[in-house]
Scaffold this motif. Structure first.
Motif, short mmCIF file in Angstrom:
data_model
loop_
_atom_site.label_atom_id
_atom_site.label_comp_id
_atom_site.label_asym_id
_atom_site.label_seq_id
_atom_site.Cartn_x
_atom_site.Cartn_y
_atom_site.Cartn_z
N THR A 73 7.78 46.05 -41.16
CA THR A 73 8.82 46.99 -41.64
C THR A 73 8.29 48.37 -42.04
OG1 THR A 73 8.94 46.36 -43.99
CG2 THR A 73 10.30 45.07 -42.46
N ASN A 75 8.68 51.38 -41.38
CA ASN A 75 9.54 52.22 -40.53
C ASN A 75 10.46 53.15 -41.29
OD1 ASN A 75 11.94 50.79 -41.31
ND2 ASN A 75 11.33 49.12 -39.96
N ARG A 76 10.32 53.26 -42.60
CA ARG A 76 11.36 54.02 -43.31
C ARG A 76 10.96 55.48 -43.53
NH1 ARG A 76 14.99 50.19 -44.33
NH2 ARG A 76 16.42 51.47 -45.51
N ARG A 181 22.78 54.76 -39.52
CA ARG A 181 21.87 54.36 -40.60
C ARG A 181 21.83 55.54 -41.56
NH1 ARG A 181 19.71 49.53 -39.31
NH2 ARG A 181 18.86 49.54 -41.40
N ALA A 287 17.13 45.86 -34.15
CA ALA A 287 16.18 45.92 -35.26
C ALA A 287 15.75 47.35 -35.49
CB ALA A 287 14.95 45.08 -34.93
N CYS A 291 10.78 45.69 -36.34
CA CYS A 291 11.02 44.79 -37.46
C CYS A 291 11.39 43.39 -36.97
CB CYS A 291 12.14 45.32 -38.35
SG CYS A 291 12.50 44.15 -39.66
N LEU A 293 12.62 41.04 -38.65
CA LEU A 293 13.81 40.51 -39.33
C LEU A 293 15.10 40.87 -38.58
CD1 LEU A 293 12.77 41.28 -42.99
CD2 LEU A 293 13.08 39.02 -42.02
N ALA A 294 15.08 42.00 -37.92
CA ALA A 294 16.18 42.41 -37.02
C ALA A 294 17.57 42.13 -37.60
CB ALA A 294 16.02 41.69 -35.67
N CYS A 295 17.87 42.74 -38.73
CA CYS A 295 19.16 42.43 -39.38
C CYS A 295 20.29 43.34 -38.90
CB CYS A 295 19.01 42.49 -40.89
SG CYS A 295 18.87 44.16 -41.56
N GLY A 296 20.02 44.29 -38.01
CA GLY A 296 21.07 45.22 -37.57
C GLY A 296 21.99 44.63 -36.51
N CYS A 503 10.45 48.27 -46.08
CA CYS A 503 11.85 47.90 -46.32
C CYS A 503 11.93 46.83 -47.42
CB CYS A 503 12.47 47.36 -45.04
SG CYS A 503 14.15 46.75 -45.27
N PHE A 505 13.98 44.53 -47.89
CA PHE A 505 14.33 43.17 -47.43
C PHE A 505 13.08 42.37 -47.09
CE2 PHE A 505 18.43 45.28 -46.02
CZ PHE A 505 19.11 44.88 -47.15
S1 SF4 Z 1 15.03 44.09 -42.53
FE1 SF4 Z 1 16.77 45.05 -41.49
S2 SF4 Z 1 16.98 47.06 -42.56
FE2 SF4 Z 1 14.93 46.27 -43.05
S3 SF4 Z 1 13.59 47.18 -41.51
FE3 SF4 Z 1 14.25 45.17 -40.73
S4 SF4 Z 1 16.04 45.56 -39.42
FE4 SF4 Z 1 15.70 47.37 -40.74
#
Ligand code: SF4
Length: 616
Positions: A73, A75-76, A181, A287, A291, A293-296, A503, A505
């Motif tokens: 993550t 990436n922010r 986003r 994602a 990422c 987790l790919a929550c998008g 991130c 999350f």
């Molecule tokens: S958890 Fe979701 S919001 Fe966080 S970096 Fe991964 S895809 Fe983006």
């Protein structure tokens, strides 16, 4: 230097000039990026008392040491400036691909000074930077802006931009990336608008230098596998944050009826806007950059009054503020509302809060149809809520003029509305009730950006989960004394983790020592967890001093009574709960060694933190 390029863009809009500036390694070693690097550089450069919407405010777009690296993550990007919404330090962050793309352009950040006479945008590609004319873009929404810029510069650019809300200097305007986003909080889209800066466009091919690339890749492989093996991750990947709209309403964590209602009693149909009932509108997952987790997700509504072809999923905060908060159980409307807000470039939390505030003002006869452009306001009417959202987003009509800058500005114009105005020093509260999680309540009041739910993690120790690798005592949720150490220490450590560009999350799902290992592999240094906590305390102290040097009485910010149980609810799971927020604040300040009367870090603390330079 590893983990960063050691260079940022300085854009001087008054002079129509851009230049590259090298920064010392020590700055990155101690402040990393995000709001850490920003507050260190801007603290002395933004004049005390500066008008947040004047040319003297400085707007920073920063990445972080782990952005664009193998760290999970990483990436922010973070936007920082003096906030026009609260008059305090303001920062907001955003995922997607803009952060890594900025890093790959050869720069770690962009600092924007002054303001332009005419609309402009910054284009950065492989260390080349240009200011370009944005006259044709001014007035476009964020989706149209991205389409225009991708057509012009290629589909491989990444964009952060404002929509009409930022252009119109709405105090609740956001910066939007990837059409949906948002760096939503603190009204920073308005700062961008005040500078007539429509967008920043980035792309590049410059790898982030890594001290030990093999080790970083090995760590990634190991911890991605660990993360993906957890059942909770599978659920999160499937639903993202929409899996708890209903459960948060049952528990009353989500605000109901502008914070005055009781979950299931007042909103028994919440299941219609949660979990699978919302997920069924998703047609594609996505994602943020690399990422796992790919929550998008991308959503569509195929027919009906809320029809929309393709848009981002509405997250929990949006669903909470436009769902239970307004007694709106129409899922299609939430999807459309999210899109309207993203296109306008406005913070969905503040907008949903403002609609709720307006309905309650109308219900109590404080405003009439004269102020609402002839509309009768009522709870739970999805079409009406869509209409009001549009008016706020685009400052349309009388309603848009009164409510288009959020709750505080509207409340100042409406006599007798103070009790309905749930905000802290201007920032509307997100969809987490301090009566359900007193830790939220602490950070809403003590963080340098008030009313923000993405700081520290006292809550994790109140709900028994804690953070793996961080050995702190479990807290009794409704015992208000003895929480200062956990509140302060997690606040500090998380400052550093945020400033690395990670991130939240992922932060809650991993052993905290993993981040130390990633950081050491990327930079070649040998940080310890204790050092990261110490460096986070410095970042937090500087943000705090930004506020106190402005003369803000931060310990005296008005407490929005409803959110803290003054008076308590008379029904439901949070019945009779009143959070002793003054005690929680006092113990937090004591643990930080910040003065309990003024909120200012003490001289002793500044010396401990090696911040004597900032004593004022
Ligand atoms: S958890 Fe979701 S919001 Fe966080 S970096 Fe991964 S895809 Fe983006």
């Amino acid at each position: 230097m590893f983990g960063n390029h050691g260079k940022v863009v300085m854009a001087y809009l008054n002079e129509n000039k851009v230049e590259s500036q090298d920064l010392e390694k020590k700055l990155y070693d101690e402040y990393f990026g995000a709001y850490g690097l920003a507050v260190k550089l801007l603290y002395k450069q933004i004049p005390i008392g500066a008008d947040p919407l004047g040319p003297e405010n400085i707007l920073a777009f920063t990445t972080g040491t782990l952005v664009g690296t193998p760290a999970i993550t990483g990436n922010r990007f973070t936007v920082s400036a003096k906030s026009p919404l609260t008059g305090t330090w303001g920062d907001a962050n955003c995922g997607g691909k803009f952060g890594p793309a900025l890093k790959f352009s050869g720069y770690d950040g962009v600092f924007v000074y002054g303001s332009s006479d005419s609309p402009t945008y910054i284009y950065i590609e492989d260390e080349k930077v240009k200011l370009l004319d944005a006259e044709e873009l001014w007035g476009l929404d964020t989706t149209e802006t991205e389409d225009y810029l991708k057509k012009k510069h290629g589909t491989d650019v990444e964009i952060a931009c404002i929509g009409p809300s930022g252009e119109k200097l709405s105090l609740i305007a956001a910066v939007i990336h990837d059409k949906g986003r948002a760096a939503g909080r603190s009204g920073l889209g308005a700062v961008m608008g005040s500078k007539k800066l429509k967008a920043i466009v980035v792309k590049g091919t410059k790898d982030v230098p890594l001290a030990n690339p093999e080790k970083a890749k090995e760590l990634r492989k190991k911890w991605v596998a660990d993360l993906l093996s957890k059942p909770s991750t599978k659920k999160f990947t499937k639903y993202g944050t929409i899996d708890h709209v209903a459960s948060s309403t049952y528990s009353n964590d989500a605000p109901v009826r502008n914070w005055a209602g009781v979950g299931l009693r007042d909103f028994p149909t919440v299941d219609k806007i949660s979990d699978d009932n919302l997920l069924k509108f998703e047609f594609k997952k996505y994602a943020c950059w690399k990422c796992p987790l790919a929550c998008g997700g991308y959503y569509k509504v195929e027919e009906g009054p809320f029809k929309i072809e393709e848009t981002h999923k509405p997250e929990y905060e949006t669903c909470g503020m436009f769902g239970p908060n307004l007694l709106n159980d129409n899922p299609e409307s939430l999807i459309l509302i999210n899109d309207i807000c993203n296109r306008a470039g406005v913070d969905t939390i503040s907008t949903g809060a403002t609609v709720g505030f307006a309905i309650e003002c109308y219900e109590n006869g404080l405003i009439t149809e004269k102020e609402t452009d002839g509309i009768k306001l009522e709870w739970g009417n999805a079409e009406l809520i869509v209409n009001l959202t549009r008016k706020i987003c685009f400052k349309e009509g009388n309603f848009g003029k009164i409510f288009g800058n959020g709750v505080r500005v509207a409340s100042e114009k409406i006599a007798g509305s103070e009790d309905f105005a749930v905000h802290i020093n201007g920032q509307e509260l997100p969809a987490h009730d301090p009566k359900f999680g007193p830790g939220w309540g602490t950070y809403y009041m003590v963080d340098a950006t008030p009313g923000k739910h993405t700081q520290g993690c006292q809550n994790s120790y109140e709900n028994g989960n804690g953070i793996a690798g961080l050995d702190l005592p479990k807290l009794e949720k409704y015992v208000y004394t003895g929480k200062g150490e956990v509140g302060a220490r997690t606040h500090n450590l998380f400052h550093t983790l945020h400033c690395l560009g990670l991130c939240r999350f992922a932060l809650f799902r991993m052993n905290v020592n993993v981040w130390v290992d990633f950081l050491n592999a990327v930079t070649g240094e040998s940080y310890t967890l204790e050092q990261l906590e110490y460096l986070g305390a410095r970042i937090g102290a500087l943000r705090q001093m930004f506020n106190t040097r402005e003369g803000l009485q931060v310990t005296e910010f008005k407490i929005p009574g409803r959110a803290y149980g003054y008076p308590p609810l008379n029904d439901g799971p949070l019945k009779d709960i009143t959070v002793d927020i003054k005690l929680q604040m006092k113990e937090f300040y004591q643990s930080q060694k910040w003065d309990t009367q003024t909120g200012k870090p003490t001289l002793e603390r500044l010396k401990e933190l090696d911040l004597e330079d900032f004593i004022n």
